[in-house]
Design a protein around this motif. Structure first.
Motif, PDB file in Angstrom:
ATOM      1  N   LYS A  35       0.836  -1.200   0.000  1.00  0.00           N
ATOM      2  CA  LYS A  35       0.000   0.000   0.000  1.00  0.00           C
ATOM      3  C   LYS A  35       0.869   1.248   0.000  1.00  0.00           C
ATOM      4  O   LYS A  35       1.962   1.275   0.575  1.00  0.00           O
ATOM      5  CB  LYS A  35      -0.919   0.003   1.231  1.00  0.00           C
ATOM      6  CG  LYS A  35      -1.941  -1.119   1.219  1.00  0.00           C
ATOM      7  CD  LYS A  35      -2.927  -0.992   2.373  1.00  0.00           C
ATOM      8  CE  LYS A  35      -4.002  -2.067   2.280  1.00  0.00           C
ATOM      9  NZ  LYS A  35      -5.025  -1.912   3.353  1.00  0.00           N
ATOM     10  N   GLY A 186       4.722  -5.581   6.868  1.00  0.00           N
ATOM     11  CA  GLY A 186       4.887  -4.762   8.053  1.00  0.00           C
ATOM     12  C   GLY A 186       6.094  -3.843   8.016  1.00  0.00           C
ATOM     13  O   GLY A 186       6.187  -2.903   8.814  1.00  0.00           O
ATOM     14  N   GLY A 228       0.704  -5.153   4.369  1.00  0.00           N
ATOM     15  CA  GLY A 228       0.210  -5.617   5.658  1.00  0.00           C
ATOM     16  C   GLY A 228       0.010  -4.486   6.636  1.00  0.00           C
ATOM     17  O   GLY A 228       0.042  -3.302   6.282  1.00  0.00           O
ATOM     18  N   GLU A 229      -0.189  -4.819   7.897  1.00  0.00           N
ATOM     19  CA  GLU A 229      -0.479  -3.829   8.917  1.00  0.00           C
ATOM     20  C   GLU A 229       0.784  -3.101   9.360  1.00  0.00           C
ATOM     21  O   GLU A 229       1.884  -3.633   9.291  1.00  0.00           O
ATOM     22  CB  GLU A 229      -1.132  -4.500  10.137  1.00  0.00           C
ATOM     23  CG  GLU A 229      -2.514  -5.069   9.862  1.00  0.00           C
ATOM     24  CD  GLU A 229      -3.171  -5.591  11.129  1.00  0.00           C
ATOM     25  OE1 GLU A 229      -2.462  -5.711  12.141  1.00  0.00           O
ATOM     26  OE2 GLU A 229      -4.377  -5.872  11.101  1.00  0.00           O
ATOM     27  N   ALA A 230       0.577  -1.873   9.811  1.00  0.00           N
ATOM     28  CA  ALA A 230       1.663  -1.098  10.393  1.00  0.00           C
ATOM     29  C   ALA A 230       2.031  -1.692  11.753  1.00  0.00           C
ATOM     30  O   ALA A 230       1.264  -2.464  12.332  1.00  0.00           O
ATOM     31  CB  ALA A 230       1.232   0.357  10.549  1.00  0.00           C
ATOM     32  N   GLY A 233      -0.512  -1.834  14.418  1.00  0.00           N
ATOM     33  CA  GLY A 233      -1.696  -2.652  14.206  1.00  0.00           C
ATOM     34  C   GLY A 233      -2.739  -2.031  13.307  1.00  0.00           C
ATOM     35  O   GLY A 233      -3.749  -2.661  12.988  1.00  0.00           O
ATOM     36  N   SER A 234      -2.524  -0.795  12.855  1.00  0.00           N
ATOM     37  CA  SER A 234      -3.511  -0.137  11.992  1.00  0.00           C
ATOM     38  C   SER A 234      -3.454  -0.722  10.587  1.00  0.00           C
ATOM     39  O   SER A 234      -2.427  -1.213  10.137  1.00  0.00           O
ATOM     40  CB  SER A 234      -3.243   1.370  11.940  1.00  0.00           C
ATOM     41  OG  SER A 234      -1.988   1.627  11.348  1.00  0.00           O
ATOM     42  N   CYS A 235      -4.554  -0.665   9.917  1.00  0.00           N
ATOM     43  CA  CYS A 235      -4.636  -1.146   8.525  1.00  0.00           C
ATOM     44  C   CYS A 235      -5.514  -0.167   7.770  1.00  0.00           C
ATOM     45  O   CYS A 235      -6.692  -0.418   7.529  1.00  0.00           O
ATOM     46  CB  CYS A 235      -5.201  -2.559   8.481  1.00  0.00           C
ATOM     47  SG  CYS A 235      -5.106  -3.322   6.835  1.00  0.00           S
ATOM     48  N   ASP A 237      -7.220   2.316   4.953  1.00  0.00           N
ATOM     49  CA  ASP A 237      -7.744   2.123   3.606  1.00  0.00           C
ATOM     50  C   ASP A 237      -6.908   2.967   2.652  1.00  0.00           C
ATOM     51  O   ASP A 237      -7.260   4.105   2.326  1.00  0.00           O
ATOM     52  CB  ASP A 237      -9.216   2.537   3.565  1.00  0.00           C
ATOM     53  CG  ASP A 237      -9.867   2.199   2.235  1.00  0.00           C
ATOM     54  OD1 ASP A 237      -9.263   1.433   1.468  1.00  0.00           O
ATOM     55  OD2 ASP A 237     -10.961   2.722   1.965  1.00  0.00           O
TER      56      ASP A 237
END
Length: 383
Positions: A35, A186, A228-230, A233-235, A237
């Motif tokens: 992303k 990550g 993947g997630e930061a 833990g955020s994901c 949009d």
């Protein structure tokens, strides 16, 4: 020019909105899709209109003046040679040009990267993979090593310098960044394109060098990517990089080239006048493969980010892909305000699209760059 006669791609169905069938294998990112977290740009402090540049270099030849004034470029950011007696710009040696490449490339690259990291909500020490792209000079060690030292990146950061691939190289670098990010969920990967094009100029009054001198400007751009997630833990949009597709045109390998000029005693860039038409003729084939490999058609693409290679190149791509002037508004605006910024041009356009506030979740976008090889590089993005 017989050697640049376009070759028709047998996969293209010219009766429809891109092929019913085309090779489905493009880049093929595996696993989590990387992303885009942030984008940043930077230019030198000094900018000039085309008229100001003609006056500063005392260009009187009406043919050369016409090339500058009919380029669809209004202003460029450049680091000009120093003035000598009577205000005449002094010639620069190849050594002086390389010093300019290093100084300006590093300064602009650092500033673009810092802006990118700020938007991404990250720190320089978070970067685990750094790719630097440049074609306006040669350094050993390269910009990655210099940035790690100057910005305090973790010395264990993996890195790659992409050198000498020209205006298409931003997407070559992004392919490497996306692939690394997908393999390291990550972790933060960053692309920096830094081009001091004024460090690659020859001023000899010929039409060959005048075409180049009328077109390119200095600038850097950076893009931060994570799959993947930061770590927190955020994901969010965020836009996803879905796929890449390339097309090299071997019969046009000499159409854009950087070569040694014995008379000037420095490197000089050459652009063949047929380049816009060759690029345009092959644009549909590579876009066809990119889209068909992902079950999409041209009509499914909401946003087009194309390299600001020059007025004729942009017009040729627009006509051959059936796009509108509105579709390429950011491409032409960047060309107008900055000239051709080489590898980072498309990120200047992408930043303008982001700032426009019209992108909706789920929109598809295509990035396209073109350069020596001759080569067309593309990427598919889901916003």
């Amino acid at each position: 020019m017989a050697s640049l006669t376009p070759i028709v791609d047998s996969a293209v169905d010219t009766t429809s909105n891109y092929p019913k069938e085309a090779p489905k294998r493009t880049f093929g990112l595996a696993g989590l899709k990387p992303k885009i977290l942030g984008v940043g740009t930077a230019v030198p402090d000094s900018s000039y209109t085309q008229e100001e540049l003609l006056d500063k270099f005392r260009v009187a030849d009406p043919k050369v003046r016409s090339v500058f004034l009919n380029s669809a470029i209004e202003r460029r950011y450049l680091t000009l040679p120093p003035e000598g007696p009577e205000g005449i710009r002094q010639p620069e040696s190849q050594g002086q040009l390389l010093a300019k490449h290093r100084m300006q490339g590093l300064d602009m690259g650092n500033r673009a990267l810092n802006e990118c990291l700020k938007e991404a909500g990250a720190e320089a020490t978070d970067i685990r993979y750094l790719v630097c792209v440049s074609s306006t000079g040669f350094l050993t060690p390269g910009f990655t090593a210099l940035m790690i030292r100057e910005l305090g990146l973790d010395p264990s950061c993996a890195r790659l310098d992409v050198v000498g691939m020209g205006c298409n190289a931003g997407l070559n670098g992004l392919t490497a960044v996306a692939g690394w990010a997908a393999a390291h969920p990550g972790d933060l990967a960053v692309l920096v394109c830094t081009e001091a094009c004024s460090a690659a100029y020859v001023f000899d009054g010929t039409m060959r060098t005048s075409v180049v001198n009328s077109l390119f400007g200095d600038g850097s751009a950076a893009l931060a990517v994570r799959a993947g997630e930061a770590p927190d833990g955020s994901c969010a949009d965020l836009p996803e990089l879905l796929d890449f597709a390339s097309c090299m045109i071997p019969e046009a390998i000499d159409a854009m080239r950087f070569e040694w000029d014995d008379e000037a005693v420095k490197f000089s860039f050459f652009l063949d006048r047929e380049v816009p038409y060759v690029i345009g003729a092959h644009a549909e084939g590579v876009i066809s493969r990119l889209l068909a490999g992902n079950g999409l058609r041209c009509s499914d693409i909401t946003h087009w980010i194309v390299h600001s290679g020059g007025k004729k190149v942009v017009d040729s791509v627009r006509v051959n892909l059936g796009l509108t002037v509105h579709d390429l508004r950011h491409t032409t605006d960047v060309l107008r305000d900055f000239g051709n910024l080489s590898s980072g041009s498309f990120l200047f356009s992408y930043q303008r699209l982001r700032n426009e506030g019209v992108v909706r979740p789920g929109d598809h976008a295509v990035f396209m760059t073109m350069g020596p090889g001759s080569t067309i590089e593309t990427a598919l993005v889901r916003c």
